[in-house]
Scaffold this motif. Structure first.
Motif, PDB file in Angstrom:
ATOM      1  N   LYS A  43     -38.784  -0.440 103.229  1.00  0.00           N
ATOM      2  CA  LYS A  43     -39.799  -0.826 102.249  1.00  0.00           C
ATOM      3  C   LYS A  43     -39.836   0.194 101.112  1.00  0.00           C
ATOM      4  O   LYS A  43     -40.037   1.387 101.349  1.00  0.00           O
ATOM      5  CB  LYS A  43     -41.174  -0.932 102.904  1.00  0.00           C
ATOM      6  N   SER A  44     -39.605  -0.281  99.901  1.00  0.00           N
ATOM      7  CA  SER A  44     -39.561   0.601  98.731  1.00  0.00           C
ATOM      8  C   SER A  44     -40.895   0.600  97.993  1.00  0.00           C
ATOM      9  O   SER A  44     -41.488  -0.466  97.756  1.00  0.00           O
ATOM     10  CB  SER A  44     -38.444   0.163  97.782  1.00  0.00           C
ATOM     11  N   ASN A  45     -41.366   1.759  97.654  1.00  0.00           N
ATOM     12  CA  ASN A  45     -42.568   1.928  96.833  1.00  0.00           C
ATOM     13  C   ASN A  45     -42.169   2.594  95.514  1.00  0.00           C
ATOM     14  O   ASN A  45     -41.165   3.316  95.443  1.00  0.00           O
ATOM     15  CB  ASN A  45     -43.598   2.792  97.542  1.00  0.00           C
ATOM     16  N   THR A  46     -42.965   2.376  94.480  1.00  0.00           N
ATOM     17  CA  THR A  46     -42.680   2.972  93.166  1.00  0.00           C
ATOM     18  C   THR A  46     -43.955   3.553  92.572  1.00  0.00           C
ATOM     19  O   THR A  46     -44.984   2.866  92.520  1.00  0.00           O
ATOM     20  CB  THR A  46     -42.103   1.936  92.185  1.00  0.00           C
ATOM     21  N   LEU A  47     -43.871   4.809  92.171  1.00  0.00           N
ATOM     22  CA  LEU A  47     -44.969   5.441  91.432  1.00  0.00           C
ATOM     23  C   LEU A  47     -44.516   5.558  89.982  1.00  0.00           C
ATOM     24  O   LEU A  47     -43.459   6.119  89.700  1.00  0.00           O
ATOM     25  CB  LEU A  47     -45.288   6.820  92.005  1.00  0.00           C
ATOM     26  N   SER A  48     -45.310   5.025  89.063  1.00  0.00           N
ATOM     27  CA  SER A  48     -44.901   5.011  87.659  1.00  0.00           C
ATOM     28  C   SER A  48     -46.056   5.416  86.747  1.00  0.00           C
ATOM     29  O   SER A  48     -47.230   5.142  87.034  1.00  0.00           O
ATOM     30  CB  SER A  48     -44.392   3.623  87.259  1.00  0.00           C
ATOM     31  N   THR A  49     -45.702   6.078  85.664  1.00  0.00           N
ATOM     32  CA  THR A  49     -46.663   6.458  84.625  1.00  0.00           C
ATOM     33  C   THR A  49     -46.236   5.842  83.306  1.00  0.00           C
ATOM     34  O   THR A  49     -45.050   5.595  83.077  1.00  0.00           O
ATOM     35  CB  THR A  49     -46.737   7.991  84.450  1.00  0.00           C
ATOM     36  N   VAL A  50     -47.205   5.625  82.431  1.00  0.00           N
ATOM     37  CA  VAL A  50     -46.912   5.193  81.065  1.00  0.00           C
ATOM     38  C   VAL A  50     -47.205   6.378  80.147  1.00  0.00           C
ATOM     39  O   VAL A  50     -47.569   7.460  80.602  1.00  0.00           O
ATOM     40  CB  VAL A  50     -47.765   3.965  80.676  1.00  0.00           C
ATOM     41  N   ASN A  51     -47.046   6.177  78.838  1.00  0.00           N
ATOM     42  CA  ASN A  51     -47.379   7.233  77.898  1.00  0.00           C
ATOM     43  C   ASN A  51     -48.824   7.698  78.123  1.00  0.00           C
ATOM     44  O   ASN A  51     -49.723   6.881  78.313  1.00  0.00           O
ATOM     45  CB  ASN A  51     -47.230   6.744  76.464  1.00  0.00           C
ATOM     46  N   GLY A  52     -49.022   9.006  78.115  1.00  0.00           N
ATOM     47  CA  GLY A  52     -50.375   9.534  78.271  1.00  0.00           C
ATOM     48  C   GLY A  52     -50.833   9.664  79.708  1.00  0.00           C
ATOM     49  O   GLY A  52     -52.014   9.849  79.964  1.00  0.00           O
ATOM     50  N   GLN A  53     -49.897   9.581  80.661  1.00  0.00           N
ATOM     51  CA  GLN A  53     -50.267   9.709  82.067  1.00  0.00           C
ATOM     52  C   GLN A  53     -49.344  10.697  82.786  1.00  0.00           C
ATOM     53  O   GLN A  53     -48.178  10.867  82.412  1.00  0.00           O
ATOM     54  CB  GLN A  53     -50.183   8.356  82.788  1.00  0.00           C
ATOM     55  N   THR A  54     -49.865  11.328  83.826  1.00  0.00           N
ATOM     56  CA  THR A  54     -49.079  12.170  84.711  1.00  0.00           C
ATOM     57  C   THR A  54     -49.697  12.087  86.100  1.00  0.00           C
ATOM     58  O   THR A  54     -50.893  11.797  86.234  1.00  0.00           O
ATOM     59  CB  THR A  54     -49.049  13.636  84.204  1.00  0.00           C
ATOM     60  N   TYR A  55     -48.873  12.346  87.151  1.00  0.00           N
ATOM     61  CA  TYR A  55     -49.425  12.235  88.499  1.00  0.00           C
ATOM     62  C   TYR A  55     -48.573  13.020  89.490  1.00  0.00           C
ATOM     63  O   TYR A  55     -47.409  13.353  89.214  1.00  0.00           O
ATOM     64  CB  TYR A  55     -49.522  10.776  88.956  1.00  0.00           C
ATOM     65  N   ARG A  56     -49.177  13.310  90.663  1.00  0.00           N
ATOM     66  CA  ARG A  56     -48.501  14.043  91.732  1.00  0.00           C
ATOM     67  C   ARG A  56     -48.366  13.155  92.972  1.00  0.00           C
ATOM     68  O   ARG A  56     -49.214  12.322  93.243  1.00  0.00           O
ATOM     69  CB  ARG A  56     -49.263  15.316  92.086  1.00  0.00           C
ATOM     70  N   LEU A  57     -47.287  13.407  93.695  1.00  0.00           N
ATOM     71  CA  LEU A  57     -46.961  12.585  94.852  1.00  0.00           C
ATOM     72  C   LEU A  57     -46.448  13.463  95.977  1.00  0.00           C
ATOM     73  O   LEU A  57     -45.651  14.380  95.755  1.00  0.00           O
ATOM     74  CB  LEU A  57     -45.877  11.567  94.459  1.00  0.00           C
ATOM     75  N   GLN A  58     -46.928  13.188  97.189  1.00  0.00           N
ATOM     76  CA  GLN A  58     -46.359  13.816  98.377  1.00  0.00           C
ATOM     77  C   GLN A  58     -45.618  12.757  99.164  1.00  0.00           C
ATOM     78  O   GLN A  58     -46.218  11.796  99.657  1.00  0.00           O
ATOM     79  CB  GLN A  58     -47.443  14.461  99.253  1.00  0.00           C
ATOM     80  N   LEU A  59     -44.300  12.903  99.271  1.00  0.00           N
ATOM     81  CA  LEU A  59     -43.455  11.916  99.927  1.00  0.00           C
ATOM     82  C   LEU A  59     -43.610  11.971 101.447  1.00  0.00           C
ATOM     83  O   LEU A  59     -44.212  12.909 101.983  1.00  0.00           O
ATOM     84  CB  LEU A  59     -41.996  12.172  99.529  1.00  0.00           C
ATOM     85  N   PRO A  60     -43.061  10.975 102.157  1.00  0.00           N
ATOM     86  CA  PRO A  60     -43.218  10.932 103.617  1.00  0.00           C
ATOM     87  C   PRO A  60     -42.673  12.164 104.342  1.00  0.00           C
ATOM     88  O   PRO A  60     -43.117  12.472 105.448  1.00  0.00           O
ATOM     89  CB  PRO A  60     -42.423   9.680 104.015  1.00  0.00           C
ATOM     90  N   ASP A  61     -41.715  12.896 103.732  1.00  0.00           N
ATOM     91  CA  ASP A  61     -41.151  14.092 104.371  1.00  0.00           C
ATOM     92  C   ASP A  61     -41.877  15.366 103.957  1.00  0.00           C
ATOM     93  O   ASP A  61     -41.379  16.463 104.209  1.00  0.00           O
ATOM     94  CB  ASP A  61     -39.660  14.206 104.057  1.00  0.00           C
ATOM     95  N   GLN A  62     -43.032  15.220 103.282  1.00  0.00           N
ATOM     96  CA  GLN A  62     -43.855  16.335 102.802  1.00  0.00           C
ATOM     97  C   GLN A  62     -43.328  16.969 101.511  1.00  0.00           C
ATOM     98  O   GLN A  62     -43.894  17.949 101.027  1.00  0.00           O
ATOM     99  CB  GLN A  62     -44.012  17.435 103.863  1.00  0.00           C
ATOM    100  N   SER A  63     -42.231  16.442 100.965  1.00  0.00           N
ATOM    101  CA  SER A  63     -41.761  16.920  99.661  1.00  0.00           C
ATOM    102  C   SER A  63     -42.779  16.528  98.595  1.00  0.00           C
ATOM    103  O   SER A  63     -43.437  15.482  98.686  1.00  0.00           O
ATOM    104  CB  SER A  63     -40.393  16.311  99.319  1.00  0.00           C
TER     105      SER A  63
END
Length: 392
Positions: free
Chosen positions: A181-201
């Motif tokens: 199952k593939s997930n996608t985190l995406s930002t547009v102009n004027g956005q930023t975000y943080r992600l912790q992947l399933p392996d803790q990366s």
């Protein structure tokens, strides 16, 4: 309208405040910093005195006094003594010179201020911490509209949002099916975000970027993700399962390390900056290159991978909440600004060839950033709605 002038620009203020604050806190300045502090303090004193003199100067009153000095007083009319024209002329000259000097300072400074003046019909705030998470079933979650806590559960993987704004994948009752199952985190102009992947990366995603990844790495030989735009990675070590970042121009393979990848399409190349560990880069021509800490690799449409010493401060400025420009052209700088403030950039006349260097927080409104860039008089800006026009 208040036409009084102020003596000190924002760039000088920032440097001086930092130096004074460092010294006040007990930090020892080196000789170069100490000299700079003394010079700036003297400049501030001299400039403040000059501006106070200009702002407080009553030109009409001074001219009236000068005119009165030219006219002989009653004592002179009734006296048989001859006036001394040299002394009178010196007196008049001194008064007139004082007027012209003070007014001259004001005119020069007003003219200089007009040349530097940008036109802001409106101001534009900085970007924000937000993104869109798209699950494998097509469901989209706008992260700025959600509160902290659980967002979704997919094939035994719990997806949640932390209080400080981070998407976290954690194992609840993991099944191998989650790797499909593939997930996608995406930002547009004027956005930023943080992600912790399933392996803790951990991944920091810059504006106008996206990262596609499996909901779980269980059962997979490689931990592979796909990136567009720009991201900073801190990868958990797992020698048995290499971590691979795929972009349109290259693949980066790591075991556990910290690095930044910039692969925006408008750059027409991909740069990888390594902070620690080691990475192996493979381009479209199957050419491979090992990268060491403190190095940057540039990949473009040629067969070669160009390696050079890294400017890590500039490469990671966005992740640390800053703009940092190092001998960059205005059109290169405006690409970064347009992504963060979500603006359209147009150019009136030729594009300035001057190179700009400097640092400013990405939390500032766009007016403060543009004012800093126009400080050299090489460029000026007009802001109308979300359109910024750049002029020489």
């Amino acid at each position: 309208m208040d036409n009084k002038l102020t003596p000190f620009g924002p760039d000088w203020d920032i440097v001086l405040e930092k130096l004074e604050a460092s010294k006040a806190s007990g930090l020892e300045l080196n000789s170069e910093e100490e000299n700079l502090l003394q010079e700036l303090q003297q400049i501030r004193t001299d400039a403040t005195q000059a501006f106070k003199a200009y702002n407080a100067f009553d030109t009409d009153k001074k001219w009236a006094e000068l005119k009165q000095q030219i006219q002989p007083d009653q004592t002179d009319k009734n006296s048989n003594k001859k006036r001394k024209p040299i002394k009178l002329w010196l007196k008049i000259s001194a008064a007139a010179a004082a007027i012209f000097i003070i007014v001259g300072i004001g005119l020069v400074l007003q003219k200089d201020g007009q040349q530097n003046k940008n036109i802001f019909h409106n101001d534009i705030p900085a970007g924000k911490n937000s993104a869109t998470l798209t699950l494998d079933n097509g469901k989209k979650i706008i992260l700025s509209n959600t509160t902290s806590g659980q967002l979704a559960s997919e094939a035994g993987i719990l997806i949640s949002k932390s209080a400080d704004g981070e998407v976290i994948y954690s194992i609840k009752n993991q099944t191998e099916n989650a790797a499909n199952k593939s997930n996608t985190l995406s930002t547009v102009n004027g956005q930023t975000y943080r992600l912790q992947l399933p392996d803790q990366s951990k991944v920091w995603l810059n504006a106008a970027s996206s990262i596609k990844f499996p909901a779980s790495f269980a059962g997979l030989k490689n931990r592979k993700v796909k990136l567009t735009g720009e991201a900073y990675f801190e990868i958990s070590k797992d020698k048995e399962h290499p971590f691979i970042v795929e972009t349109t121009q290259q693949e980066v393979q790591v075991l556990g390390t910290h690095f930044n990848i910039n692969t925006y399409e408008d750059k027409q190349n991909t740069t990888t900056t390594l902070l620690e560990g080691s990475v192996k880069i493979t381009n479209e021509h199957k050419i491979q290159q090992l990268l060491k800490p403190g190095e940057t690799a540039l990949v473009n449409n040629t067969a070669n991978i160009l390696v050079s010493p890294a400017d890590t401060k500039s490469a990671l400025a966005w992740k640390n909440g800053d703009f940092r420009f190092n001998e960059e052209r205005i059109d290169e700088i405006m690409l970064k600004i347009s992504r963060w403030y979500d603006i359209e950039v147009t150019y009136h006349g030729p594009i300035s060839k001057e190179k700009f260097s400097g640092k400013i927080s990405r939390n500032k409104n766009i007016s403060e950033v543009l004012n800093m860039l126009s400080y050299s008089n090489a460029v000026k800006f007009i802001v109308e709605g979300r359109r910024v026009t750049v002029m020489q």
